[in-house]
Design an enzyme around this catalytic site. Structure first.
Site, short mmCIF file in Angstrom:
data_model
loop_
_atom_site.label_atom_id
_atom_site.label_comp_id
_atom_site.label_asym_id
_atom_site.label_seq_id
_atom_site.Cartn_x
_atom_site.Cartn_y
_atom_site.Cartn_z
N HIS A 87 33.12 42.82 89.71
CA HIS A 87 33.27 43.12 88.28
C HIS A 87 32.73 41.99 87.40
CE1 HIS A 87 37.39 41.15 88.39
NE2 HIS A 87 37.06 40.85 87.16
N SER A 99 39.02 35.45 87.73
CA SER A 99 38.30 36.38 88.58
C SER A 99 37.13 35.67 89.22
CB SER A 99 37.79 37.56 87.77
OG SER A 99 38.80 38.50 87.67
N ASP A 130 36.05 43.41 96.01
CA ASP A 130 35.52 43.07 94.68
C ASP A 130 34.66 41.80 94.71
OD1 ASP A 130 35.05 42.78 91.98
OD2 ASP A 130 37.15 42.99 91.37
N1 ARG Z 1 42.07 43.64 85.94
C1 ARG Z 1 41.00 42.79 86.41
C2 ARG Z 1 40.64 41.76 85.31
O1 ARG Z 1 41.30 41.68 84.32
C3 ARG Z 1 39.82 43.57 86.89
C4 ARG Z 1 39.06 44.28 85.83
C5 ARG Z 1 37.85 45.02 86.30
N2 ARG Z 1 38.15 46.38 86.71
C6 ARG Z 1 38.29 47.45 85.87
N3 ARG Z 1 38.67 48.58 86.35
N4 ARG Z 1 38.06 47.39 84.58
O2 ARG Z 1 39.56 41.45 84.97
N1 ASP Z 2 40.92 40.42 86.53
C1 ASP Z 2 41.03 39.14 85.85
C2 ASP Z 2 39.66 38.51 85.60
O1 ASP Z 2 38.68 39.18 85.49
C3 ASP Z 2 41.97 38.23 86.54
C4 ASP Z 2 43.37 38.42 86.04
O2 ASP Z 2 43.55 38.71 84.84
O3 ASP Z 2 44.29 38.22 86.83
O4 ASP Z 2 39.54 37.33 85.34
#
Ligand code: ARG
Ligand code: ASP
Length: 713
Positions: free
Chosen positions: A83, A643, A218
């Site tokens: 991502h 991330s 990921d």
């Molecule tokens: N929750 C994770 C972060 O905050 C992964 C986000 C990417 N995935 C998504 N489905 N948007 O970045």
């Molecule tokens: N998914 C998040 C990121 O992209 C990580 C988190 O918020 O725990 O940095």
């Protein structure tokens, strides 16, 4: 004796109750080192950070501003999340080469794909410059003080020794109670090396986002290129793979429950020291408002995306980004309520006040908590109006966000004049092409109709703009969309053609623009100045509060809030109890991917090749007891920006790749509860398995240093 017992008890409790924290690697304390060793770490603090010899930090650059990455080969091979590389992967994709759907692998270096504008930043050195930055500021009134601090920062970063290809950057910690200077190296020739198909890299998509158990691979791979002196350089064909000061060996030994691990990276923003009244405002007012706006926008986009594949492609990335924080805020509110964060904070504040009185500091710190109450009460309607403006106008309604860009253009003309106007106009004129490529008027109109209705009903009455006062929003919506020129690239290009006055006249005649202008004028006149004024007071209070907490030591662990600078967080691999009778294990396996498999589904489809490998149990050296590990969780304290962070074992080897947090613990940005806050990582063996067995990219495997740290020789 009794004292000693008590003392020992205190130390043991301190060490075993993991309270989280994201620590500055150059300032790790004896407490940190002791804690890490107690948890099983076999390294010393200087293996993690050392300005003079190579250390782990030399393998952990920031990735393109918002994520983290790690160097995993002597040839500058870089690992980060799928991502995090998503936009790059998407930008190289066409109908014929759909790298998002099918994945991408460079089987030779010549096939690696350059990414214009991408930056990877290493920290060379961290230096405390608090004294220099705060010099001659002590007795100044707030506004002058801030001005002097800015001047000092410019002077220090201008004079601190560095090489010509490096950059100095000074950042504030503990809300202005500490300043650290970072010497940085920015690499700009970064090429895409590999990415799995989205069915692996984004498996579970939005449904599984922020949720455990997780089964996502990921990851994506890039390579840093440098000039012939190994220094940063703009893209050039003849650039060579960067030779890192350090790269992470990769452990094939896997992880067990309770194993030590540390996560190294660039957490973006946390607010761990907010007063109870602020948290209450977030839970009761601000989060629900933002969630409602996004909820409506998402439902509409989803409706269109399900019916029309072209719209699905156009809106996939926008949808994912709106959904990400929409979902996070819901989890956050839930967790804050469940963990009683507001009451816990109130009790802390009471203890704080008692301590202030006991230490005879009432004159300096005695009114802090009351002052917070007063100021947060005062800012409440402004903060709410500000969130609505940002969510409805700036972010989630496409017509309004484009209109707002034009509004800023007009403001630029008024404040900076003709030339600034022309430069910005040209950027917009060219840049908006990308935006309209993924724009659909029917989707936008429907989103607009819903969000403008929320705006007209929910923004505090005194901040409703004239254009939305006593209007039928349904009629307004159809009138605007029948007349505006802001809904296609061709039309907006016409608006932006001609001399400055002509352009200004044309946009001011546009019905869509007129609405945006009414909204923005009201916001900028009635909300923003007052918000900024109160917020400046709150910032000053917060700075004093942090100073008091540091001074009175009423909190056992004080780490600076995240600010996108390099941090270390550490803990154990550990499951958790999510709710009554629901206990989660800490590790997932490929079996779980197959359990979630929904053929043809856009979130849970599984590639035939992966199913085949699963059926044959063809896991090579990466499996464990006949199973293929996929993800695991731990007690490290992470946030957005972590991330792509490496999860590192007791001896400095890579064991996992951080990418998310668990649903119950997403409130860790505001209140870290060790019982339920967990970070989610992809097991590094799954990454290797995909590169090797799924993609057959032996060239990549050959570059890596695979080790068995747990095996006794
Ligand atoms: N929750 C994770 C972060 O905050 C992964 C986000 C990417 N995935 C998504 N489905 N948007 O970045
Ligand atoms: N998914 C998040 C990121 O992209 C990580 C988190 O918020 O725990 O940095």
């Amino acid at each position: 004796m009794r004292f000693l017992k008590l003392f020992l008890l205190f130390v043991v409790v301190q060490v075993s109750a993991q309270q989280g924290g994201m620590w500055v690697p150059s300032l790790l304390s004896g407490m940190n080192e002791q804690e890490m060793k107690h948890l099983g770490m076999k390294m010393s603090a200087s293996d993690i950070y050392d300005a003079n010899k190579s250390s782990l930090k030399d393998a952990v650059p920031q990735f393109d501003g918002g994520c983290t990455s790690e160097v995993i080969s002597p040839k500058g091979l870089l690992l980060t999340n799928h991502h995090c590389g998503f936009d790059a992967i998407q930008s190289h994709s066409t109908v014929d080469h759909d790298y998002l759907t099918d994945g991408f692998w460079a089987y030779k270096m010549e096939d690696e794909l350059p990414n214009e504008g991408m930056v990877v930043t290493f920290v060379i050195k961290i230096e405390d410059v608090t004294a220099q930055v705060l010099a001659n500021t002590a007795d100044l009134p707030e506004a002058e003080k801030q001005k002097k601090i800015k001047e000092n920062i410019a002077a220090v970063s201008g004079s601190f020794p560095k090489e010509s290809w490096q950059e100095n950057s000074i950042r504030t910690f503990y809300e202005g109670n500490q300043y650290l200077l970072f010497v940085l190296e920015n690499f700009k020739d970064i090429r895409l090396v590999g990415a799995p198909p989205s069915s692996i890299g984004k498996f579970g998509s939005d449904t599984d986002n922020w949720v455990w158990p997780r089964h996502t691979g990921d990851f994506s791979l890039f390579r840093i290129y440098a000039d012939k002196n190994n220094h940063p350089a703009a893209y050039a064909k003849e650039n060579v793979p960067y030779v890192p000061k350090h790269f992470l060996p990769i452990s094939l030994d896997g992880v067990k429950e309770n194993d030590f691990n540390l996560v190294y990276g660039y957490p973006g923003r946390t607010t761990e020291y907010l007063p109870a009244v602020a948290v209450e405002q977030i839970v009761n007012t601000l989060n629900p408002a933002k969630i409602e706006v996004r909820d409506r926008a998402l439902k509409i986009e989803d409706g269109f995306m399900r019916k029309d594949n072209a719209i699905k492609i156009q809106y996939a990335s926008k949808y994912a980004s709106i959904a990400n924080y929409w979902k996070k805020w819901m989890g956050e509110s839930l967790g804050l309520k469940k963990s009683n964060a507001v009451n816990v904070k109130r009790a802390e504040e009471q203890r704080f006040n008692e301590e202030v009185a006991k230490k005879g500091k009432t004159a300096v710190y005695g009114s802090l908590i009351v002052d917070f109450e007063t100021n947060y009460k005062e800012i409440a309607p402004y903060a709410l109006a500000r969130d609505y403006f940002n969510e409805v106008v700036v972010r989630n309604t496409e017509l309004l966000s484009v209109g707002y860009k034009l509004y800023q253009l007009e403001q630029l003309y008024k404040t900076k004049g003709e030339q600034a106007f022309t430069e910005r106009k040209n950027v917009l004129y060219n840049g908006l092409g990308e935006f309209y490529k993924d724009y659909n008027k029917a989707v936008d109109e429907k989103v607009f109709g819903e969000l403008i209705d929320i705006y007209a009903r929910k923004v505090p009455a005194e901040f409703i703009p004239p254009a939305l006062t006593n209007v039928d929003t349904k009629k307004l919506t159809s009138d605007v969309y029948a007349a505006t020129q802001l809904t296609s690239y061709g039309e907006i290009q016409k608006l932006l053609t001609g001399d400055t006055q002509t352009i200004l006249n044309k946009i001011n005649n546009d019905k869509g623009y007129q609405l945006v202008k009414s909204m923005a004028d009201t916001y900028l006149n009635k909300v923003a100045p007052k918000y900024d004024e109160i917020n400046l007071r709150i910032t000053a209070l917060q700075r004093t509060y942090i100073k008091a907490l540091l001074e009175l030591k009423t909190k056992a662990r004080m780490f600076p809030d995240a600010n996108s600078t390099l941090r270390v967080t550490y803990g154990k691999v550990k499951g958790y109890k999510a709710k009554d009778a629901t206990i989660y294990e800490s590790r997932t396996y490929l079996d779980g991917v197959l359990e979630k498999y929904i053929p043809g589904d856009y979130e849970f489809d599984v590639s035939p090749k992966l199913i085949d490998l699963y059926n044959k149990k063809d896991y090579g050296p990466y499996g464990e007891g006949g199973k293929m590990p996929v993800c695991f969780i731990g007690t490290s304290h992470t946030t957005g920006g972590n991330s792509g962070s490496p999860a590192i074992d007791a001896k400095g080897n890579l064991i996992g790749l951080n990418f998310d947090r668990v649903w119950e613990g997403t409130m860790s940005d505001i209140y870290y509860d060790p019982a339920i806050c967990r970070n989610v990582m992809t097991d590094i063996r799954y990454v290797l398995f995909i590169i090797d067995k799924f993609a057959g990219a032996q060239n990549i495997i050959d570059e890596l240093k695979l080790v068995h740290p747990k095996k006794k020789r």
